[in-house]
Design a protein around this motif. Structure first.
Motif: not given
Ligand code: IPE
Ligand code: IPE
Ligand code: MG
Length: 263
Positions: A35-36, A78-79, A84, A87, A204, A210, A212
């Motif tokens: 989820m991008d 994918y959350a 991540n 960030r 994606r 990609r 990831s």
């Protein structure tokens, strides 16, 4: 009339028309989604990144319902990746809060729709208050027999593979498995996704080409769908279109395939 319909661009079909185009005999059993694009969605509107995550949460809720109604067996979202954490802390904090909000808001609905919730990743690395909520939702929905909703949290595929290797070595030392007989199936049993079929489709959003660090082992033969839509705009129509595309693909798994065989 039919001709006109066929001419329509994919995005002009109504949800009802799209639903009717899906072959219920050839559904993907497992759909995995990266989820991008939440940040870019917000930036385009001059909003803070977290506003994108908030609307992205609505997409996740919608997609769970659509997958469940379609009769998909497993949906893996994918959350939050193990990477991540890099960030800004405020953004990470907001993402954790949104996850807890999701679980609290959706529990009743998961029960109603027979959805079983499960988290995959290094769950012990998440804050205690998030872990508690995960445990509660997992326990409350554990007997549901409909869609399995796998949410990848603090997930990294290389970490998952390392965890699997550690489990295998430890079981070999305890004589629970024989290394000489280690095969793909046994290896899979040590992954976080044990008991779950490999994804048939990987979607994606936001166009990045990609993986990831997502499901590296499990995606070996998945059909890939990289769509330009940003995650907050990815809703029912977009998922139905992807499933329709999936049903047009020929999966060969290394064979020569039906088309070549018929020549
Ligand atoms: C996906 O959106 C959500 C998470 C990774 C949690 P991003 O936040 O990565 O959005 P972009 O890629 O910056 O647009
Ligand atoms: C992948 O998205 C992780 C999730 C969607 C949770 P990222 O936005 O973190 O991936 P990169 O950094 O662009 O590869
Ligand atoms: Mg991103």
């Amino acid at each position: 009339m039919i001709k006109r319909r066929l001419k329509k661009a994919g995005n002009e079909f109504s949800k009802k028309e799209l639903r009717a185009m899906i072959d219920s005999q050839n559904l993907p059993r497992h759909i995995a989604v990266i989820m991008d694009g939440n940040g870019r969605w917000a930036k385009k509107r001059m909003l803070p990144r977290v506003a994108g995550h908030r609307i992205g949460l609505e997409s996740a809720i919608k997609i769970v319902r659509v997958a469940s109604n379609l009769g998909v067996q497993v949906l893996t979202l994918y959350a939050f990746s193990a990477e991540n954490w890099r960030r800004p802390p405020e953004e990470v904090g907001e993402l954790m809060k949104l996850l807890v909000e999701y679980l609290r808001r959706e529990l009743l609905d998961m029960q109603k729709n027979n959805v079983r919730f499960q988290a995959i990743g290094r769950i012990s690395g998440l804050p205690g208050w998030v872990q508690e909520e995960i445990r509660w939702s997992t326990d409350q929905t554990k007997d549901n027999t409909g869609l399995l909703l796998n949410v990848a949290l603090n997930y990294g595929s290389r970490l998952e593979i390392i965890d699997a290797v550690k489990g295998i070595v430890s079981d070999a030392q305890d004589n629970k498995i024989d290394i000489d007989n280690l095969d793909e199936e046994t290896f899979s049993d040590y992954l976080y996704t044990k008991d779950v079929p490999d994804p048939d489709m990987l979607i994606r959003t936001s166009g990045e080409m990609r993986i990831s660090n997502f499901l590296l082992w499990q995606l070996a033969y998945s059909e890939l769908f990289i769509v330009p839509t940003l995650w907050p705009d990815f809703r029912e129509k977009e998922l139905l279109q992807a499933v329709i595309e999936y049903q047009k693909r020929e999966r060969r798994f290394g064979t020569i395939g039906k088309i070549a065989q018929s020549k």
